[in-house]
Enzyme design. Structure first.
Site, PDB file in Angstrom:
ATOM      1  CG  ASN A  12      -1.815   1.138   1.357  1.00 31.36           C
ATOM      2  OD1 ASN A  12      -1.400   2.264   1.114  1.00 31.36           O
ATOM      3  ND2 ASN A  12      -3.059   0.907   1.732  1.00 31.36           N
ATOM      4  CG  HIS A  15       0.723   6.315   4.754  1.00 30.34           C
ATOM      5  ND1 HIS A  15      -0.191   7.307   5.026  1.00 30.34           N
ATOM      6  CD2 HIS A  15       0.163   5.158   5.173  1.00 30.34           C
ATOM      7  CE1 HIS A  15      -1.249   6.767   5.615  1.00 30.34           C
ATOM      8  NE2 HIS A  15      -1.063   5.468   5.704  1.00 30.34           N
ATOM      9  NE  ARG A  23       7.685  21.131   3.593  1.00 27.79           N
ATOM     10  CZ  ARG A  23       8.993  21.379   3.757  1.00 27.79           C
ATOM     11  NH1 ARG A  23       9.763  21.553   2.726  1.00 27.79           N
ATOM     12  NH2 ARG A  23       9.500  21.440   4.971  1.00 27.79           N
ATOM     13  CG  HIS A  48      -8.118   4.171   0.944  1.00 26.77           C
ATOM     14  ND1 HIS A  48      -8.263   4.078   2.316  1.00 26.77           N
ATOM     15  CD2 HIS A  48      -9.358   4.513   0.474  1.00 26.77           C
ATOM     16  CE1 HIS A  48      -9.504   4.348   2.654  1.00 26.77           C
ATOM     17  NE2 HIS A  48     -10.188   4.627   1.555  1.00 26.77           N
ATOM     18  NE  ARG A  50      -9.508   8.399   4.373  1.00 24.28           N
ATOM     19  CZ  ARG A  50      -9.678   7.501   5.357  1.00 24.28           C
ATOM     20  NH1 ARG A  50      -8.839   6.509   5.499  1.00 24.28           N
ATOM     21  NH2 ARG A  50     -10.671   7.616   6.198  1.00 24.28           N
ATOM     22  NE  ARG A  54      -7.764  11.365   5.418  1.00 23.39           N
ATOM     23  CZ  ARG A  54      -8.287  10.829   6.521  1.00 23.39           C
ATOM     24  NH1 ARG A  54      -7.550  10.068   7.294  1.00 23.39           N
ATOM     25  NH2 ARG A  54      -9.536  11.068   6.862  1.00 23.39           N
ATOM     26  CG  HIS A  55      -3.633   8.914   1.597  1.00 30.50           C
ATOM     27  ND1 HIS A  55      -4.483   8.231   0.780  1.00 30.50           N
ATOM     28  CD2 HIS A  55      -3.852   8.466   2.866  1.00 30.50           C
ATOM     29  CE1 HIS A  55      -5.196   7.397   1.520  1.00 30.50           C
ATOM     30  NE2 HIS A  55      -4.858   7.520   2.791  1.00 30.50           N
ATOM     31  CD  GLU A  75      -7.788   0.320   1.250  1.00 29.03           C
ATOM     32  OE1 GLU A  75      -6.657  -0.170   1.036  1.00 29.03           O
ATOM     33  OE2 GLU A  75      -8.106   0.897   2.290  1.00 29.03           O
ATOM     34  CB  THR A 105      -5.730   4.682   9.602  1.00 31.48           C
ATOM     35  OG1 THR A 105      -5.572   3.628   8.644  1.00 31.48           O
ATOM     36  CG2 THR A 105      -5.829   4.081  10.997  1.00 31.48           C
ATOM     37  CB  THR A 106      -9.524   1.893   7.210  1.00 33.64           C
ATOM     38  OG1 THR A 106      -9.125   2.663   6.076  1.00 33.64           O
ATOM     39  CG2 THR A 106     -10.873   1.268   6.948  1.00 33.64           C
ATOM     40  CD  GLU A 156      -6.994  -6.237   3.004  1.00 30.16           C
ATOM     41  OE1 GLU A 156      -7.059  -6.184   1.761  1.00 30.16           O
ATOM     42  OE2 GLU A 156      -6.271  -5.492   3.686  1.00 30.16           O
ATOM     43  CG  HIS A 199      -5.456  -1.463   9.143  1.00 29.52           C
ATOM     44  ND1 HIS A 199      -5.007  -0.843  10.275  1.00 29.52           N
ATOM     45  CD2 HIS A 199      -5.995  -0.482   8.367  1.00 29.52           C
ATOM     46  CE1 HIS A 199      -5.269   0.450  10.196  1.00 29.52           C
ATOM     47  NE2 HIS A 199      -5.865   0.699   9.042  1.00 29.52           N
ATOM     48  N   GLY A 200      -1.967  -2.457   9.734  1.00 29.63           N
ATOM     49  CA  GLY A 200      -1.095  -2.359  10.907  1.00 29.63           C
ATOM     50  C   GLY A 200       0.003  -3.403  10.977  1.00 29.63           C
ATOM     51  N   GLY A 221       1.232  -1.342   4.327  1.00 29.20           N
ATOM     52  CA  GLY A 221       1.658  -0.018   3.890  1.00 29.20           C
ATOM     53  C   GLY A 221       2.460   0.754   4.908  1.00 29.20           C
TER      54      GLY A 221
HETATM   55  N1  PXP Z   1      -5.727  -3.102   3.823  1.00 29.21           N
HETATM   56  C1  PXP Z   1      -6.721  -2.190   3.910  1.00 29.21           C
HETATM   57  C2  PXP Z   1      -8.070  -2.598   3.448  1.00 29.21           C
HETATM   58  C3  PXP Z   1      -6.473  -0.892   4.404  1.00 29.21           C
HETATM   59  O1  PXP Z   1      -7.477  -0.001   4.502  1.00 29.21           O
HETATM   60  C4  PXP Z   1      -5.166  -0.541   4.759  1.00 29.21           C
HETATM   61  C5  PXP Z   1      -4.870   0.850   5.209  1.00 29.21           C
HETATM   62  O2  PXP Z   1      -5.171   1.754   4.216  1.00 29.21           O
HETATM   63  C6  PXP Z   1      -4.168  -1.504   4.638  1.00 29.21           C
HETATM   64  C7  PXP Z   1      -4.480  -2.791   4.198  1.00 29.21           C
HETATM   65  C8  PXP Z   1      -2.749  -1.217   4.981  1.00 29.21           C
HETATM   66  O3  PXP Z   1      -2.648  -0.883   6.328  1.00 29.21           O
HETATM   67  P1  PXP Z   1      -1.277  -0.328   6.888  1.00 29.21           P
HETATM   68  O4  PXP Z   1      -0.985   0.930   6.129  1.00 29.21           O
HETATM   69  O5  PXP Z   1      -1.562  -0.095   8.322  1.00 29.21           O
HETATM   70  O6  PXP Z   1      -0.241  -1.382   6.639  1.00 29.21           O
END
Ligand code: PXP
Length: 254
Positions: A12, A15, A23, A48, A50, A54-55, A75, A105-106, A156, A199-200, A221
């Site tokens: 992902n 970021h 910037r 993603h 959004r 934002r990103h 996403e 975040t989600t 997921e 996620h995370g 990500g």
């Molecule tokens: N999968 C999904 C569906 C997500 O929404 C995210 C965060 O955008 C991720 C994976 C990746 O999460 P992380 O950035 O915390 O690794």
């Protein structure tokens, strides 16, 4: 040895866009990150878009679609605006997530069980357009059953709570959450759903969930973009690849 085969690693790159947007301007370029991920062992790229942009921005999605040769996992929230973008661009996969403007975040999974009819109608044209529809959900059985009923190809499972518990050193609660994720993966697989997790995740937590044979893809990500500050994005991804492949092959992880 895991007989379900190699685990796919989705990177992902949201970021990278977060840093760019801090910037204004065009750097660092998310497409460059995606291309580097591709040569560093990624099997797919997730971005993603959004509602508040934002990103990732619309132009990033178009540049990724044109520039990468591995699948794009687009996403987005289940809104008419995002559906129209997905139907125009037809990415390999569309991962539907809940979105709240005020969240960083989600935070949770999609409430498929509570919004079944609307989501069934929402995903039908995406499936007809050839996109693999993935639903980002918690591990609760009701959400998994509802995802299967409405015809999603993929679920997921949200690993955020597990990763938070591990980070806080709450190992008993983390073990319970890991077990719930394992059972969720088994249930989803038994219903014919392809199982992803994300996620995370960091090196440690990713190597834990890599052990679940039903899981075929991890999407990672934030941790890797952070690691990239210290060791470079390519080496950070290569290390993740080594860790999850090692875990999958039964090699004890440090
Ligand atoms: N999968 C999904 C569906 C997500 O929404 C995210 C965060 O955008 C991720 C994976 C990746 O999460 P992380 O950035 O915390 O690794």
């Amino acid at each position: 040895m895991n007989t379900f085969g190699k685990l796919r690693l989705g990177i992902n790159i949201d970021h990278v866009a977060t840093i760019r947007n801090a910037r204004g301007g065009a750097l660092p370029d998310p497409l460059r990150a995606a291309l580097l991920a591709e040569v560093s062992g990624a099997d797919g790229i997730t971005a993603h878009l959004r509602e508040d942009r934002r990103h990732i921005r619309d132009g990033d999605i178009e540049a990724l679609m044109a520039g990468i040769s591995i699948p794009l996992n687009f996403e987005c929230a289940a809104t008419p605006e995002m559906q129209a973008i997905a139907l125009r661009l037809k990415p390999h996969a569309v991962c539907l997530v809940p979105e709240k403007r005020e969240e960083r975040t989600t935070e949770g999974g999609l409430d498929v069980a509570g919004d079944e009819q609307r989501l069934a109608a929402f995903i039908a044209p995406l499936r007809d357009a050839g996109c693999r529809v993935s639903l980002f959900i918690g591990h609760e059985a009701a959400q998994i059953h509802a995802s299967a009923r409405i015809g999603a190809a993929v679920v997921e499972l949200h690993t955020g709570r597990y990763c938070d518990l591990m980070a806080e050193g709450l190992h008993d609660e983390a073990a319970q959450e890991r077990e719930a994720l394992r059972k969720g993966a088994m249930l989803a697989h038994s219903l014919g759903l392809e199982v992803h997790m994300g996620h995370g995740l960091d090196y440690e937590t990713a190597s834990h969930v890599a052990l679940f044979p039903e899981v075929v893809e991890l999407n990672i990500g934030h941790f890797l973009i952070g690691e990239a500050v210290f060791r470079g994005l390519g080496p950070a991804i290569e290390e993740m690849r080594r860790r999850i492949d090692g875990a999958r092959a039964g090699v004890p992880q440090a």
